[in-house]
Each structure stands twice: as structure tokens, then as C-alpha cells.
Design a protein around this motif. Sequence first.
Motif, PDB file in Angstrom:
ATOM      1  N   SER A 167      41.308  43.886  52.779  1.00  0.00           N
ATOM      2  CA  SER A 167      40.230  43.072  52.912  1.00  0.00           C
ATOM      3  C   SER A 167      40.377  41.672  52.643  1.00  0.00           C
ATOM      4  N   TRP A 168      39.432  40.999  53.162  1.00  0.00           N
ATOM      5  CA  TRP A 168      39.407  39.668  52.962  1.00  0.00           C
ATOM      6  C   TRP A 168      39.246  39.197  51.638  1.00  0.00           C
ATOM      7  N   SER A 169      39.931  38.209  51.166  1.00  0.00           N
ATOM      8  CA  SER A 169      39.701  37.516  49.677  1.00  0.00           C
ATOM      9  C   SER A 169      38.352  36.780  49.783  1.00  0.00           C
ATOM     10  N   GLN A 170      37.779  36.460  48.677  1.00  0.00           N
ATOM     11  CA  GLN A 170      36.616  35.346  48.856  1.00  0.00           C
ATOM     12  C   GLN A 170      37.241  34.018  49.246  1.00  0.00           C
ATOM     13  N   HIS A 171      38.453  33.738  48.891  1.00  0.00           N
ATOM     14  CA  HIS A 171      38.914  32.600  49.410  1.00  0.00           C
ATOM     15  C   HIS A 171      38.830  32.380  51.073  1.00  0.00           C
ATOM     16  N   ALA A 172      39.059  33.578  51.911  1.00  0.00           N
ATOM     17  CA  ALA A 172      38.931  33.381  53.230  1.00  0.00           C
ATOM     18  C   ALA A 172      37.502  33.152  53.616  1.00  0.00           C
ATOM     19  N   TYR A 173      36.439  32.911  52.841  1.00  0.00           N
ATOM     20  CA  TYR A 173      35.200  32.780  53.224  1.00  0.00           C
ATOM     21  C   TYR A 173      34.811  31.049  52.659  1.00  0.00           C
ATOM     22  N   GLY A 174      35.926  30.696  51.937  1.00  0.00           N
ATOM     23  CA  GLY A 174      35.343  29.466  51.142  1.00  0.00           C
ATOM     24  C   GLY A 174      34.622  29.476  50.016  1.00  0.00           C
ATOM     25  N   HIS A 175      34.416  30.911  49.293  1.00  0.00           N
ATOM     26  CA  HIS A 175      33.495  31.091  48.415  1.00  0.00           C
ATOM     27  C   HIS A 175      34.383  31.557  47.038  1.00  0.00           C
ATOM     28  N   ALA A 176      35.646  30.886  46.826  1.00  0.00           N
ATOM     29  CA  ALA A 176      36.465  31.224  45.641  1.00  0.00           C
ATOM     30  C   ALA A 176      37.178  29.795  45.117  1.00  0.00           C
ATOM     31  N   VAL A 177      37.514  29.585  43.983  1.00  0.00           N
ATOM     32  CA  VAL A 177      38.446  28.525  43.701  1.00  0.00           C
ATOM     33  C   VAL A 177      39.329  29.079  42.576  1.00  0.00           C
ATOM     34  N   ASP A 178      40.537  28.821  42.753  1.00  0.00           N
ATOM     35  CA  ASP A 178      41.696  28.887  41.926  1.00  0.00           C
ATOM     36  C   ASP A 178      41.956  27.955  40.818  1.00  0.00           C
ATOM     37  N   LEU A 179      42.030  27.871  39.779  1.00  0.00           N
ATOM     38  CA  LEU A 179      42.193  26.840  39.037  1.00  0.00           C
ATOM     39  C   LEU A 179      43.083  26.708  37.916  1.00  0.00           C
ATOM     40  N   ASN A 180      44.027  25.817  37.807  1.00  0.00           N
ATOM     41  CA  ASN A 180      45.327  25.819  36.958  1.00  0.00           C
ATOM     42  C   ASN A 180      46.269  27.266  36.975  1.00  0.00           C
ATOM     43  N   THR A 181      46.563  27.463  38.153  1.00  0.00           N
ATOM     44  CA  THR A 181      46.993  28.556  38.585  1.00  0.00           C
ATOM     45  C   THR A 181      48.357  29.126  37.711  1.00  0.00           C
ATOM     46  N   CYS A 182      48.971  28.294  37.170  1.00  0.00           N
ATOM     47  CA  CYS A 182      50.070  28.839  36.162  1.00  0.00           C
ATOM     48  C   CYS A 182      49.688  28.987  34.773  1.00  0.00           C
ATOM     49  N   GLU A 183      48.609  28.238  34.277  1.00  0.00           N
ATOM     50  CA  GLU A 183      48.121  28.314  33.116  1.00  0.00           C
ATOM     51  C   GLU A 183      47.216  29.575  32.942  1.00  0.00           C
ATOM     52  N   ASN A 184      46.735  29.984  34.218  1.00  0.00           N
ATOM     53  CA  ASN A 184      45.831  31.043  33.872  1.00  0.00           C
ATOM     54  C   ASN A 184      46.053  32.053  35.182  1.00  0.00           C
ATOM     55  N   PRO A 185      47.257  32.861  35.027  1.00  0.00           N
ATOM     56  CA  PRO A 185      47.809  33.589  35.911  1.00  0.00           C
ATOM     57  C   PRO A 185      46.919  34.876  36.228  1.00  0.00           C
ATOM     58  N   TYR A 186      47.600  35.313  37.535  1.00  0.00           N
ATOM     59  CA  TYR A 186      47.070  36.881  37.858  1.00  0.00           C
ATOM     60  C   TYR A 186      47.983  37.944  37.112  1.00  0.00           C
ATOM     61  N   VAL A 187      47.348  38.718  36.263  1.00  0.00           N
ATOM     62  CA  VAL A 187      48.022  39.739  35.583  1.00  0.00           C
ATOM     63  C   VAL A 187      47.617  41.116  36.177  1.00  0.00           C
ATOM     64  N   HIS A 188      48.691  41.825  36.592  1.00  0.00           N
ATOM     65  CA  HIS A 188      48.612  43.257  37.017  1.00  0.00           C
ATOM     66  C   HIS A 188      48.289  44.161  35.867  1.00  0.00           C
ATOM     67  N   PRO A 189      47.592  45.128  36.146  1.00  0.00           N
ATOM     68  CA  PRO A 189      47.125  46.078  35.199  1.00  0.00           C
ATOM     69  C   PRO A 189      48.346  46.571  34.118  1.00  0.00           C
ATOM     70  N   ASN A 190      49.478  46.566  34.737  1.00  0.00           N
ATOM     71  CA  ASN A 190      50.592  46.836  33.602  1.00  0.00           C
ATOM     72  C   ASN A 190      51.252  45.726  32.975  1.00  0.00           C
ATOM     73  N   GLY A 191      50.386  44.417  33.168  1.00  0.00           N
ATOM     74  CA  GLY A 191      50.759  43.292  32.350  1.00  0.00           C
ATOM     75  C   GLY A 191      51.885  42.527  33.065  1.00  0.00           C
ATOM     76  N   HIS A 192      52.200  42.804  34.373  1.00  0.00           N
ATOM     77  CA  HIS A 192      53.169  42.108  35.045  1.00  0.00           C
ATOM     78  C   HIS A 192      52.582  40.814  35.726  1.00  0.00           C
ATOM     79  N   ILE A 193      53.490  39.568  35.681  1.00  0.00           N
ATOM     80  CA  ILE A 193      53.173  38.398  36.172  1.00  0.00           C
ATOM     81  C   ILE A 193      54.191  37.973  37.153  1.00  0.00           C
ATOM     82  N   GLU A 194      53.652  37.688  38.353  1.00  0.00           N
ATOM     83  CA  GLU A 194      54.676  37.351  39.377  1.00  0.00           C
ATOM     84  C   GLU A 194      55.609  36.010  39.322  1.00  0.00           C
ATOM     85  N   HIS A 195      55.127  35.020  38.518  1.00  0.00           N
ATOM     86  CA  HIS A 195      55.584  33.871  38.531  1.00  0.00           C
ATOM     87  C   HIS A 195      56.381  33.766  37.032  1.00  0.00           C
TER      88      HIS A 195
END
Length: 247
Positions: A167-195
Motif C-alpha cells: 500500500s502507499w506510504s504516507q510519503h506518497a501523499y506528501g503527508h510524512a517527513v523522515d528526519l535525520n534518517t541515520c541517527e533515527n533508523p527504521y528498526v525491524h521487529p527482530n532488531g535488524h537495521i538495513e544501513h
Amino acid sequence: MRRATLGILATGLCVTLSSACGGGGSGAAASPPAAAASTAPSTPASASPSPSKASPTGPRPFSAKISKVTRATVKHSWHPGCPVGVGDLRLITMTYWGMDKKPHEGEMVVNEDVAGKIVKVFHKLYDERYPIRRMELVDKYGGSDFKSIEADNTSAFNCRNATGASSWSQHAYGHAVDLNTCENPYVHPNGHIEHPRCVKYGNRKRHDPGLIHANDKVVKAFRSIGWGWGGSWGGPWDFQHFSATGH
């Protein structure tokens, strides 16, 4: 005879002195000092200050400009079939406080209906001196969310699906902001971080510049416009993510 001789000598001396002083005076009048050339202003009074230049009383105040978006602006981040049209998007050019503790000018594309709110949020963050690594359009990275995150870039609009969903991300609507993306990573339920270089920031007890914590000034600033934080999801955690729906 003595008087005549003295008169002639006096006359000769006067002529000699007159020749020396007169020559210098005439030269000075014809060629003014080089400093005189510096009296002309080198910069027009209306010229804009450098984005990172401090004023005599401190850093320059926050400023923001909202303008319409052209197809060229979102060359990579928008495509036919997106849930929002190019005409509904707006480009915000605004001041942000850098990691180098200096003001900078960044760009961000959001939906027209939230542009004013986003300006208010980043005005607050600038006044709070919350440091941001960079603020560039994701189009600079060919529309790649991965590359934008690798660059520790703060951005908003990108017509893409939500992470791990169809499904579309809220970014696709222009209704989301990602801020300082490395210091604030996306963390999977198992703790994995892609970067890899961002893995250390999975430890949210850290207090490095740019990290976001529950109920801090960043979370409160977005909450003031009714936006939710991905860091409160409880697994996965999207610590960089703020959106109008909270998702």
C-alpha cells in the motif's frame, strides 16, 4: 650691491621651493589615493545574505518560502498513478540548523494542505537549535529512499509504497517527513537495521546530536500539528518518521 645680491639669492630660493611643492601638489590632484576607489559600495543593499552567514547579533532568523512544484522538481519522486497530483504538491525552501551549528537553507516537498503546518514545525526546531544533517529533495538521489537514508537526509514527499507493504506510504501523499534518517533508523521487529553505519543508533539510550526520543522537543513539535511518531509503534520502529496519520 650687497642688497642686490641678497635679493637675487632670495628670488632663486623662492623659485626652487615653488618648483618642488608645486610639482607634488599637482601630482596629488591628478592621481587621488587608491583608497578613494573603495568608497563605491561593493554589494547592493538589496543583496541576500549568505545562507550560512551569521548576522552581527547572531544567526539569521528562520525564513521559509512555499512555492508551486513543477514536473521537473519531482522528476524521480513522482510518476503517473501516484495518489496525489503534481499540482497538489508544494516546495518549501527554508532555514534549518545544521550539525555544524550554523544555519543552512534546505528544500522539502510536501502536500499543499500541510505546507503551512510543516513550516511551523521546522520554525520551532530551528529556534530550539535541533540539528539536522541535510535537507534535500529525494530526487537528488534518483527517488531512492535507500540512498537518501544513506546520506542521512531529511525529506518528505516520495511516491512509494510503505516499507514492507504493498500500500502507499504516507510519503506518497506528501503527508510524512523522515528526519535525520541515520541517527533515527527504521528498526525491524527482530532488531535488524538495513544501513550498517546506522546500526549503532539502534541503541536509543544514546544522546548523539539529532537523535529523537519520546516526548522530546521534536516529538512535541510534530504533535502540535497533530502528527504521530513512528518511534512509538512498538515494533517495527521507525524513529525517523512523522506523519499526519501516525502511520
